[in-house]
Design an enzyme around this catalytic site. Structure first.
Site, PDB file in Angstrom:
ATOM      1  N   GLY A  10       0.974  -1.441   0.232  1.00 31.15           N
ATOM      2  CA  GLY A  10       0.187  -0.241   0.004  1.00 31.15           C
ATOM      3  C   GLY A  10       0.529   1.149  -0.401  1.00 31.15           C
ATOM      4  O   GLY A  10       1.713   1.715   0.951  1.00 31.15           O
ATOM      5  N   ARG A  72       0.364  -4.887  -5.150  1.00 34.23           N
ATOM      6  CA  ARG A  72       0.669  -5.833  -4.183  1.00 34.23           C
ATOM      7  C   ARG A  72       1.292  -7.461  -4.574  1.00 34.23           C
ATOM      8  O   ARG A  72       1.120  -8.229  -4.458  1.00 34.23           O
ATOM      9  CB  ARG A  72      -0.601  -6.123  -3.776  1.00 34.23           C
ATOM     10  CG  ARG A  72      -0.987  -4.291  -2.870  1.00 34.23           C
ATOM     11  CD  ARG A  72      -2.101  -5.337  -1.214  1.00 34.23           C
ATOM     12  NE  ARG A  72      -2.679  -3.949  -1.060  1.00 34.23           N
ATOM     13  CZ  ARG A  72      -2.039  -3.411   0.111  1.00 34.23           C
ATOM     14  NH1 ARG A  72      -0.686  -4.613   0.643  1.00 34.23           N
ATOM     15  NH2 ARG A  72      -2.239  -2.246   0.567  1.00 34.23           N
ATOM     16  N   ASP A 103       5.262  -5.603   6.029  1.00 41.08           N
ATOM     17  CA  ASP A 103       5.691  -6.966   5.583  1.00 41.08           C
ATOM     18  C   ASP A 103       5.464  -7.620   4.520  1.00 41.08           C
ATOM     19  O   ASP A 103       6.757  -8.863   4.317  1.00 41.08           O
ATOM     20  CB  ASP A 103       4.785  -7.401   6.947  1.00 41.08           C
ATOM     21  CG  ASP A 103       5.057  -8.812   7.408  1.00 41.08           C
ATOM     22  OD1 ASP A 103       5.650  -9.549   6.917  1.00 41.08           O
ATOM     23  OD2 ASP A 103       4.120  -9.586   7.150  1.00 41.08           O
ATOM     24  N   THR A 125       4.295   1.432   6.703  1.00 43.44           N
ATOM     25  CA  THR A 125       2.925   1.213   6.489  1.00 43.44           C
ATOM     26  C   THR A 125       2.986   1.968   7.531  1.00 43.44           C
ATOM     27  O   THR A 125       3.449   2.703   8.796  1.00 43.44           O
ATOM     28  CB  THR A 125       3.210  -0.602   7.204  1.00 43.44           C
ATOM     29  OG1 THR A 125       1.946  -0.798   7.052  1.00 43.44           O
ATOM     30  CG2 THR A 125       3.954  -1.012   8.764  1.00 43.44           C
ATOM     31  N   ASP A 127      -0.034   0.928   9.191  1.00 43.27           N
ATOM     32  CA  ASP A 127      -0.340   0.340  10.181  1.00 43.27           C
ATOM     33  C   ASP A 127       0.071   0.169  11.218  1.00 43.27           C
ATOM     34  O   ASP A 127       0.201  -0.628  12.970  1.00 43.27           O
ATOM     35  CB  ASP A 127      -0.523  -1.004   9.500  1.00 43.27           C
ATOM     36  CG  ASP A 127      -1.652  -1.195   8.850  1.00 43.27           C
ATOM     37  OD1 ASP A 127      -2.438  -0.350   8.228  1.00 43.27           O
ATOM     38  OD2 ASP A 127      -1.878  -3.024   7.825  1.00 43.27           O
ATOM     39  N   ASP A 129       3.047  -1.181  12.360  1.00 43.49           N
ATOM     40  CA  ASP A 129       3.135  -3.208  13.104  1.00 43.49           C
ATOM     41  C   ASP A 129       4.610  -4.036  12.461  1.00 43.49           C
ATOM     42  O   ASP A 129       4.684  -5.096  12.192  1.00 43.49           O
ATOM     43  CB  ASP A 129       2.304  -4.523  12.870  1.00 43.49           C
ATOM     44  CG  ASP A 129       2.159  -4.472  10.841  1.00 43.49           C
ATOM     45  OD1 ASP A 129       2.338  -4.233  10.267  1.00 43.49           O
ATOM     46  OD2 ASP A 129       0.938  -4.704  10.039  1.00 43.49           O
ATOM     47  N   ARG A 171      -5.022  -4.027  10.238  1.00 44.50           N
ATOM     48  CA  ARG A 171      -5.550  -4.594  10.145  1.00 44.50           C
ATOM     49  C   ARG A 171      -5.548  -5.957  10.499  1.00 44.50           C
ATOM     50  O   ARG A 171      -5.664  -6.769  10.993  1.00 44.50           O
ATOM     51  CB  ARG A 171      -4.207  -6.040   8.864  1.00 44.50           C
ATOM     52  CG  ARG A 171      -5.413  -6.781   7.421  1.00 44.50           C
ATOM     53  CD  ARG A 171      -3.528  -7.446   6.432  1.00 44.50           C
ATOM     54  NE  ARG A 171      -3.106  -6.403   5.707  1.00 44.50           N
ATOM     55  CZ  ARG A 171      -3.532  -6.171   4.892  1.00 44.50           C
ATOM     56  NH1 ARG A 171      -5.090  -6.843   4.110  1.00 44.50           N
ATOM     57  NH2 ARG A 171      -3.153  -5.492   3.355  1.00 44.50           N
TER      58      ARG A 171
END
Ligand code: F6P
Length: 358
Positions: A10, A72, A103, A125, A127, A129, A171
């Site tokens: 993304g 992706r 990731d 990211t 996120d 994470d 997510r």
């Protein structure tokens, strides 16, 4: 060296600053820089790779998205895909690769490193994470988008005495929800790491409506809400890395419908979606992205390939890609617990303790 750079997964604000960091550091060391288009797709047989010029990276620090494009695409998913990537790196005479991504992208980079490719990963990211790093490109800007959206929603929620249910990305990890949500004064935050029961959520909204007459609930898209039926997954919404498109679950809408039905009060839903991935990067995202991009080039020159440019305090240190791939940095339970003191009138654990008390 001849250095290739790609952005995968993304997009998010800060990527262009990182690309500029890579290019400028490389040029200062007399390297050539090749831009690989649309992530790993650019290194498959019909991919696109071009020289980057000073004009290409001029004035891009503040631009959202990525000038290289992204996708992706997972070369590990197709027959001989990783070999194709290695072959194309050779064809373009790329002797050092910088892979900027989350990731999934870093996982592919780890597999290429095992095959002897000189590759350095750069963490990105919204996120937040990725393990072993204090910084992921894009997270700071996205968390600001969440907080600003909540600032706007507080007033309208108060005026109409409504419950606003705000769905944010995330997510598996609830960093965006908890950081953006706390900064924006949400009174309930639900994250993927801590399944929440719909009855607890409704009880909270009821209490909040009694005391303040409005409520702002933040829910991360990957949160499991116990007591609400899970929608079926459509096979067409699963990407090459096996991820389901979570926005399709409509978790905020389903929570809001339930709250409205049970409490008999009005609810509205805001899905922040890709707004969180756009806009001008914050100062932190710009500055840090330039640094991690340029450090990636240094890592290639210093025989530190096969690693990621991890930020630890004020330092950028190499962490082996093998220690990053496939692992997720989740919000620790104690952090959620501590945060919940601010966004819940009574924390989950207090309630659990009271229920258990004789
Ligand atoms: O991986 C980052 C992320 O922003 C997730 O939080 C979200 O689920 C996903 O991307 C959405 O991706 P897409 O752009 O494919 O809809």
């Amino acid at each position: 060296m001849r250095i290739g750079v790609l952005t995968g997964g993304g997009d998010c604000p800060g990527l262009n600053a990182a690309i500029r960091g890579v290019a400028q550091r490389a040029w200062s060391l007399q390297d050539e820089v090749l831009g690989i288009r649309h992530g790993w797709a650019g290194l498959l047989d019909n991919g696109e790779v071009n020289h980057l010029s000073r004009d290409d990276v001029h004035g891009i620090i503040q631009l959202s998205g990525t000038i290289l494009g992204t996708s992706r695409t997972n070369p590990g998913k197709r027959e001989g895909g990783l070999d194709e990537v290695v072959r194309n790196l050779g064809r373009h005479q790329i002797d050092g690769l910088v892979a900027i991504g989350g990731d999934d992208t870093l996982g592919v980079a780890a597999r290429l490193a095992e095959r002897g490719v000189k590759v350095v990963g750069v963490p990105k990211t919204i996120d937040n994470d990725i393990p072993h790093t204090d910084f992921c490109i894009g997270f700071d800007t996205a968390a600001n988008v969440v907080a600003e959206a909540l600032d706007r929603l507080q007033g309208t929620a108060r005026s109409h005495m409504r419950t606003m249910v705000v769905e944010v990305m995330g997510r598996e990890a609830g960093w965006l929800a908890i950081v953006g949500g706390m900064a924006g004064g949400a009174d309930f935050i639900a994250i993927p790491e801590v399944p929440v029961s719909i009855d607890d959520l409704v009880a909270h909204v009821r209490r909040r409506l009694r005391s303040r007459r409005f409520s702002v609930v933040v829910i991360a898209e990957g949160t499991e809400v116990i007591g609400i039926e899970k929608p079926p997954v459509r096979p067409t919404t699963i990407d090459e890395f096996g991820h389901v498109r979570l926005s399709e679950r409509g978790i905020a809408q389903r929570v809001a419908d339930h709250v409205e039905r049970i409490t008999g009060t009005e609810t509205r839903v805001t899905v922040l979606g890709h707004l969180q991935r756009g806009g001008t990067p914050t100062v932190r995202d710009r500055y840090m992205s330039i640094l991690v991009g340029s450090a990636a080039v240094d890592f290639l020159h210093r025989d530190m390939a096969g690693s990621m440019t991890a930020v630890k305090g004020h330092e950028i240190v190499p962490v082996p890609l093998s220690e990053v791939a496939g692992k997720t940095n989740l919000v620790p339970p104690q952090l959620y617990e501590m945060g919940s003191r601010f966004f819940l009138s009574m924390t989950m654990s207090e309630r659990a303790r009271r229920r258990a008390a004789p």
